[in-house]
Scaffold this active site. Structure first.
Site, short mmCIF file in Angstrom:
data_model
loop_
_atom_site.label_atom_id
_atom_site.label_comp_id
_atom_site.label_asym_id
_atom_site.label_seq_id
_atom_site.Cartn_x
_atom_site.Cartn_y
_atom_site.Cartn_z
N THR A 35 0.86 9.62 -5.09
CA THR A 35 0.98 8.36 -4.35
C THR A 35 2.38 7.76 -4.49
O THR A 35 2.63 6.68 -3.96
CB THR A 35 -0.04 7.33 -4.88
OG1 THR A 35 0.22 7.07 -6.27
CG2 THR A 35 -1.47 7.82 -4.69
N ASN A 74 0.81 -1.22 0.00
CA ASN A 74 0.00 0.00 0.00
C ASN A 74 0.84 1.27 0.00
O ASN A 74 1.90 1.33 0.63
CB ASN A 74 -0.93 0.01 1.22
CG ASN A 74 -2.04 -1.01 1.10
OD1 ASN A 74 -2.54 -1.25 0.02
ND2 ASN A 74 -2.43 -1.61 2.23
N HIS A 75 0.38 2.29 -0.71
CA HIS A 75 1.00 3.62 -0.73
C HIS A 75 0.07 4.62 -0.04
O HIS A 75 -1.15 4.43 0.00
CB HIS A 75 1.22 4.08 -2.17
CG HIS A 75 2.24 3.28 -2.92
ND1 HIS A 75 2.86 3.76 -4.05
CD2 HIS A 75 2.76 2.05 -2.70
CE1 HIS A 75 3.71 2.85 -4.51
NE2 HIS A 75 3.65 1.80 -3.71
N LYS A 76 0.67 5.67 0.48
CA LYS A 76 -0.13 6.75 1.06
C LYS A 76 -0.99 7.38 -0.03
O LYS A 76 -0.51 7.70 -1.12
CB LYS A 76 0.79 7.81 1.66
CG LYS A 76 0.07 8.97 2.31
CD LYS A 76 1.07 9.97 2.88
CE LYS A 76 0.33 11.18 3.46
NZ LYS A 76 1.27 12.19 3.98
N PRO A 135 -2.51 2.97 4.23
CA PRO A 135 -3.68 2.09 4.31
C PRO A 135 -3.30 0.75 4.92
O PRO A 135 -2.28 0.16 4.53
CB PRO A 135 -4.09 1.93 2.84
CG PRO A 135 -3.47 3.07 2.12
CD PRO A 135 -2.20 3.37 2.84
#
Length: 214
Positions: A91, A83-85, A112
């Site tokens: 992103t 997951n990326h911010k 996330p």
């Protein structure tokens, strides 16, 4: 007395190494596999961990797979480390490249996080299916080949597609409740062996009658 294959034998089928009881070969402490769960792959069935992607120890999420599951070739699990911010404009993970960009390293809380990925018992996951982070797959479920599982799968449901949707349920709700309570996969192996004809049949009443707990 016949008690089936040895769950501690990585390759229980003599001369057929493409099937592996993977509890014996997984070393990651954040991956938990139940007895008799196998991975079928002619290209290294014992190396199932390569199919658990973005599973970084600093994230701390677990992959838990129950007993008597059948995992077909190419089944993959995406974990929370992928997951990326997403709250910013970009992103892109600038921080991982350092050289000054680490100044924008996000807090873990900003990423996330979907929690552990949990697969129940007696689950069949088909060829090249992909399971996303935090998904829970219920006991007795079937995941069709090349499905992308993005949300929880009910017990004894058959799902397929991208994203995977319920195609049908294998049994009525009241029967699913009985089977979950029965939990035959937790029986002693001698009892499982004795009642295999009922376990592989469709006679739920007869199987329940064989259980001392119901």
């Amino acid at each position: 007395m016949m008690t089936g294959p040895d769950p501690c034998d990585p390759h229980p089928m003599a001369g057929f190494p493409q099937v592996c009881f993977i509890r014996n070969t997984v070393s990651n402490p954040n991956i938990e596999i139940g007895n008799y769960t196998y991975y079928d792959d002619p290209d290294g069935s014992e190396d199932f961990e390569r199919n658990v992607l973005y599973h970084f120890p600093f994230i701390g999420d677990r992959l838990v797979i129950g007993k008597f599951c059948a995992l077909a070739r190419g089944v993959k699990f995406i974990m929370n480390g992928a997951n990326h911010k997403m709250s910013g404009i970009s992103t892109y993970p600038f921080n991982i490249f350092g050289n000054g960009w680490e100044a924008v390293t996000p807090d873990k809380a900003d990423l996330p996080y979907k929690g552990d990925t949990v697969v129940g018992n007696d689950v069949w996951i088909g060829y090249e299916a992909l399971v996303m982070p935090g998904v829970r797959i219920g006991n007795g479920a079937i995941v069709s080949a090349r499905s992308v599982v993005t949300s929880d799968v009910p017990a004894y449901a058959i799902v397929g597609g991208n994203p995977a949707r319920t195609i049908r349920t294998r049994f009525p709700p009241e029967t699913v409740e009985r089977l979950n309570a029965l939990a035959w996969w937790d029986w002693p192996v001698e009892q499982i062996t004795r009642y295999l004809p009922l376990i592989v049949s469709g006679d739920v009443d007869a199987l329940c009658a064989a259980s001392p707990s119901l």
